[in-house]
Scaffold this active site. Structure first.
Site, PDB file in Angstrom:
ATOM      1  N   CYS A   7       0.981  -1.294  -0.244  1.00  0.00           N
ATOM      2  CA  CYS A   7       0.195  -0.011   0.349  1.00  0.00           C
ATOM      3  C   CYS A   7       1.054   1.173  -0.577  1.00  0.00           C
ATOM      4  CB  CYS A   7      -0.973   0.121   1.181  1.00  0.00           C
ATOM      5  SG  CYS A   7      -0.090   0.153   2.354  1.00  0.00           S
ATOM      6  N   ARG A  13      -3.297  -0.440   5.392  1.00  0.00           N
ATOM      7  CA  ARG A  13      -3.886  -1.527   4.606  1.00  0.00           C
ATOM      8  C   ARG A  13      -2.937  -2.942   4.214  1.00  0.00           C
ATOM      9  NH1 ARG A  13      -5.480   1.656  -0.401  1.00  0.00           N
ATOM     10  NH2 ARG A  13      -3.232   3.117   0.622  1.00  0.00           N
ATOM     11  N   ASP A 123      -8.098   4.152   1.072  1.00  0.00           N
ATOM     12  CA  ASP A 123      -6.914   4.399   1.873  1.00  0.00           C
ATOM     13  C   ASP A 123      -7.906   4.442   3.118  1.00  0.00           C
ATOM     14  OD1 ASP A 123      -5.036   5.949   3.189  1.00  0.00           O
ATOM     15  OD2 ASP A 123      -4.282   6.654   1.626  1.00  0.00           O
TER      16      ASP A 123
HETATM   17  P1  4NP Z   1      -1.623   2.930   3.771  1.00  0.00           P
HETATM   18  O1  4NP Z   1      -2.684   4.465   4.845  1.00  0.00           O
HETATM   19  O2  4NP Z   1      -1.032   2.975   2.535  1.00  0.00           O
HETATM   20  O3  4NP Z   1      -2.475   2.255   3.861  1.00  0.00           O
HETATM   21  O4  4NP Z   1      -0.900   2.827   4.638  1.00  0.00           O
HETATM   22  C1  4NP Z   1      -1.560   5.477   4.590  1.00  0.00           C
HETATM   23  C2  4NP Z   1      -0.868   5.747   5.509  1.00  0.00           C
HETATM   24  C3  4NP Z   1       0.102   7.296   5.076  1.00  0.00           C
HETATM   25  C4  4NP Z   1      -0.223   7.806   4.466  1.00  0.00           C
HETATM   26  C5  4NP Z   1      -0.767   7.408   3.425  1.00  0.00           C
HETATM   27  C6  4NP Z   1      -1.705   6.797   3.541  1.00  0.00           C
HETATM   28  N1  4NP Z   1       0.634   9.313   4.286  1.00  0.00           N
HETATM   29  O5  4NP Z   1       0.527   9.604   3.303  1.00  0.00           O
HETATM   30  O6  4NP Z   1       1.122   9.675   5.577  1.00  0.00           O
END
Ligand code: 4NP
Length: 153
Positions: A7, A13, A123
């Protein structure tokens, strides 16, 4: 079988997907290697987001030992299948692919449920608790398919 979940942050995720698939494999007494990785450098080395930890814990899955790590070129050699959550991850991984063989390993996780439709695991980072629970269920259904395909192999 070696499976990598990818992810953006590797704190929501994909750590949930890693934990859920590992749990299913253990339950079904199946052997496979499962890891997760991301692209956003901000959270590298960090444990999963508190909301991801709480959501998986409600389903008796512990992901607290995970630490966010970056996706690297070597992951194409180390893993047989690379599952992405959304189109941003898909593009990020494809941009690192060195050849057609690398590209063939990459697919959207939810194509396990609806092949070829490239549906996304949204997300949940900027949303609330409900978003995490919804994401949990999408990932859980896809991981059940993966575990069953390993079982039938
Ligand atoms: P993930 O969620 O991709 O599901 O881990 C996110 C966590 C952090 C960020 C973006 C998505 N971020 O930009 O910090």
């Amino acid at each position: 079988m070696r499976i990598l979940m990818v992810c953006l942050g590797n704190i929501c995720r994909s750590p949930m997907a890693e934990g859920i698939l590992k749990d299913k494999l253990a339950e079904k007494k199946l052997i496979a290697e499962v890891e997760s990785a991301g692209f956003e450098p901000y959270h590298l080395g960090n444990p999963p987001d508190k909301r991801a930890v709480e959501t998986t814990a409600r389903h008796d899955i512990d992901i607290t030992n995970k630490r966010a790590r970056p996706f690297t070129d070597q992951d194409f050699d180390r893993f047989d299948k690379i599952f992405v959550m959304d189109s941003i991850n898909f593009t990020d991984v494809m941009n690192k692919a060195r050849n057609d063989h690398d590209m063939e390993k990459v697919d959207y996780l939810l194509n396990q449920l609806n092949p070829g439709t490239d549906q996304e695991v949204p997300d949940p980072y900027y949303g609330g608790k409900d978003g995490f629970e919804r994401v949990y269920h999408l990932i859980e259904m896809a991981c059940e398919k993966i575990a069953n395909s390993i079982k039938n192999n």
